[in-house]
Design an enzyme around this catalytic site. Sequence first.
Site, PDB file in Angstrom:
ATOM      1  N   ASP A   1       0.818  -1.207   0.000  1.00  0.00           N
ATOM      2  CA  ASP A   1       0.000   0.000   0.000  1.00  0.00           C
ATOM      3  C   ASP A   1       0.861   1.270   0.000  1.00  0.00           C
ATOM      4  O   ASP A   1       1.840   1.364   0.745  1.00  0.00           O
ATOM      5  CB  ASP A   1      -0.880  -0.017   1.262  1.00  0.00           C
ATOM      6  CG  ASP A   1      -1.861   1.127   1.299  1.00  0.00           C
ATOM      7  OD1 ASP A   1      -2.680   1.215   0.374  1.00  0.00           O
ATOM      8  OD2 ASP A   1      -1.813   1.928   2.252  1.00  0.00           O
TER       9      ASP A   1
ATOM     10  N   GLU B   1       1.288  -0.601  -5.212  1.00  0.00           N
ATOM     11  CA  GLU B   1       0.195   0.352  -5.371  1.00  0.00           C
ATOM     12  C   GLU B   1       0.810   1.734  -5.464  1.00  0.00           C
ATOM     13  O   GLU B   1       0.958   2.445  -4.479  1.00  0.00           O
ATOM     14  CB  GLU B   1      -0.791   0.291  -4.194  1.00  0.00           C
ATOM     15  CG  GLU B   1      -2.068   1.060  -4.472  1.00  0.00           C
ATOM     16  CD  GLU B   1      -2.356   2.241  -3.545  1.00  0.00           C
ATOM     17  OE1 GLU B   1      -3.273   3.005  -3.838  1.00  0.00           O
ATOM     18  OE2 GLU B   1      -1.661   2.422  -2.534  1.00  0.00           O
TER      19      GLU B   1
HETATM   20  C1  GLC Z   1      -4.183   3.374  -0.542  1.00  0.00           C
HETATM   21  C2  GLC Z   1      -5.556   2.740  -0.414  1.00  0.00           C
HETATM   22  C3  GLC Z   1      -6.528   3.754   0.053  1.00  0.00           C
HETATM   23  C4  GLC Z   1      -6.078   4.292   1.382  1.00  0.00           C
HETATM   24  C5  GLC Z   1      -4.613   4.774   1.330  1.00  0.00           C
HETATM   25  C6  GLC Z   1      -4.066   4.947   2.699  1.00  0.00           C
HETATM   26  O1  GLC Z   1      -4.150   4.367  -1.478  1.00  0.00           O
HETATM   27  O2  GLC Z   1      -5.939   2.181  -1.638  1.00  0.00           O
HETATM   28  O3  GLC Z   1      -7.825   3.247   0.130  1.00  0.00           O
HETATM   29  O4  GLC Z   1      -6.884   5.371   1.750  1.00  0.00           O
HETATM   30  O5  GLC Z   1      -3.763   3.844   0.692  1.00  0.00           O
HETATM   31  O6  GLC Z   1      -3.788   3.709   3.292  1.00  0.00           O
END
Ligand code: GLC
Length: 610
Positions: A258, A300
């Site tokens: 993440d 991500e």
């Molecule tokens: C990522 C997740 C999102 C979240 C962020 C903070 O972007 O996809 O939903 O708010 O991380 O953890």
Amino acid sequence: MSIFDERLSVELPRLQTLFDGIYGDDRAARAELAALVDDLRRSWAERSPELRRLDDAHEADPVWFSSNQMLGGVCYVDLYAGTLEGVRARIPYFRELGLTYLHLMPLFLAPAENSDGGYAVSSYRDIDPALGTMPGFEALAAELRENGISLVVDFVFNHTSNEHLWAKRALARDPLYEDFYLIFQGRDMPDRYEATVREIFPDDHPGSFVPLPDGRWVWATFHSFQWDLNYENPAVFRAMANELLFLANRGVNILRMDAVAFIWKKLGTTSENLPEAHLLLQAFNAVCRIGAPSLLFKSEAIVHPDEVAVYIRPDECQLSYNPLQMALIWNSLATREVNLLAQALEERHALPAHTAWVNYVRSHDDIGWTFSDDDARVFGIDGFEHRRFLNAFYVDRYPGSFARGVPFQDNPRTGDCRISGTTASLAGLEAGDPGAVNRIVLAHSIILSTGGIPLIYLGDEVGQLNDYASLELPGHAGDSRWVGRPAYPAARYLERTDATTEAGALYARFRQLIETRKRTTEFAGGHLVAFHTHNPHVLGYQRGAVLVLANFSEHPEALDAERFGALPTSRVDLVTNLLVDLSPGLTLGPHEFVWLGPSPAFAPSSAPAL
Ligand code: GLC
């Protein structure tokens, strides 16, 4: 030498070099690394024989995830199935759909209301009691594995919740844990950092820091209750490596890493995508190669495409979301033009060996327009103006728009804005637009055929609509992404086998595409060759011998015979099994696409069953 020691002897020098790169010649870092080696040995001793077998199998076949059999699905445990037990009960459906990869959204202990959908983790070792228990999770992982489904969960490693034990100790001024976060007395350092970093959740708080009750300031990139970890402290790396190994031994196959862009901060920079962020990911990767060799990372990074690409390598993140393709599919649906999408496939799709894209139409998050302004300029498109148009279009502030999206983090000061909503609502189903079903199918036909793992947001295959009521729920106000996270659309799922219903008609087409993908070996791997259609509305590409053509407009679009030049003209549409003769050229109907095999020999009737 044991297999563990063999792997250790290969990977430890790499880990050591990465540590040197991150921490320099630092005694504390060396001590943490030595302790980590002991942790790894302990963790390996606890790894189950079954997972060790999986380690061997995936080491022997490092591109297993590139198979055309792969199909991903993503859902929230509570919203889609109530509990982990409920997820287990849906395994027959996952098999019906053809899933081989299931991403369960964050399911760990988190603050009761303010949890950012679970992205504020209070313990990486405890399941949210409302969803189940850790033994239940482990059993689910095993059952999914028996059913050929890899389990994906988030590794939210940029931050913890403010209710994590480490955070509580930091708040209580325990010096060991204060150093786990970026906490400052007074505004001097926060002001200096904020001079160059971008605001990520301006609706929640301006800048990157939030005040603590005792007047200190803590770095919180996202919500005020999500405190960023301080990776400059090597103890943080070791602590998180242990959490990672713990999850790997419970049976997790892929970790969605993440918010990778934000994990390293440096004064005077944007504190995004810094070189140390990559070194940290590579160091975590080395930890896996030693202690949990079959575990993969999915990056991500929802950032500029140049930066997205840097995270993707076999020794960093083997998988990555493809946010550019996602955004440009929506761009093409709005503009009816394929210029940017065709350019992205031609110039930005190729990846290093042993890595793959995770292609998706939408996620649980907003859609951000992450294309490169330089790329857009090639077509005379001004990035800033174009984003404004796309935002207006998708929140239905543009005449004739079919979309029903909701703005997210609308920042009038910077002009930044993103879009929330389900695929169906964004594609026109909510507005009753006659092209909606075709748009939804067309968008998915792209992710199923461009190369990589296609990932469906579960419920989209039956046309689930926006859930406006969920904004009223505690903790959801002010976060429009909840509109796009509806509960399991039970009625639509019941209708899925009745093709006379909207959900059934859509589902039948999903099934047809998925089955076609799974018997088309050309869709394995990621290699793609651009095919120039010379029609601004029609996208073209070759996957091996398969020619894909896709019309993004709601009008018939013609390609003349000379487009096909020396290509074989006798084709079969792999989806419908109909013969197609390209010699007079080809006209595609509104939003029509074709996956053309080169000759009738490709037709499943004469091809051996796969
Ligand atoms: C990522 C997740 C999102 C979240 C962020 C903070 O972007 O996809 O939903 O708010 O991380 O953890």
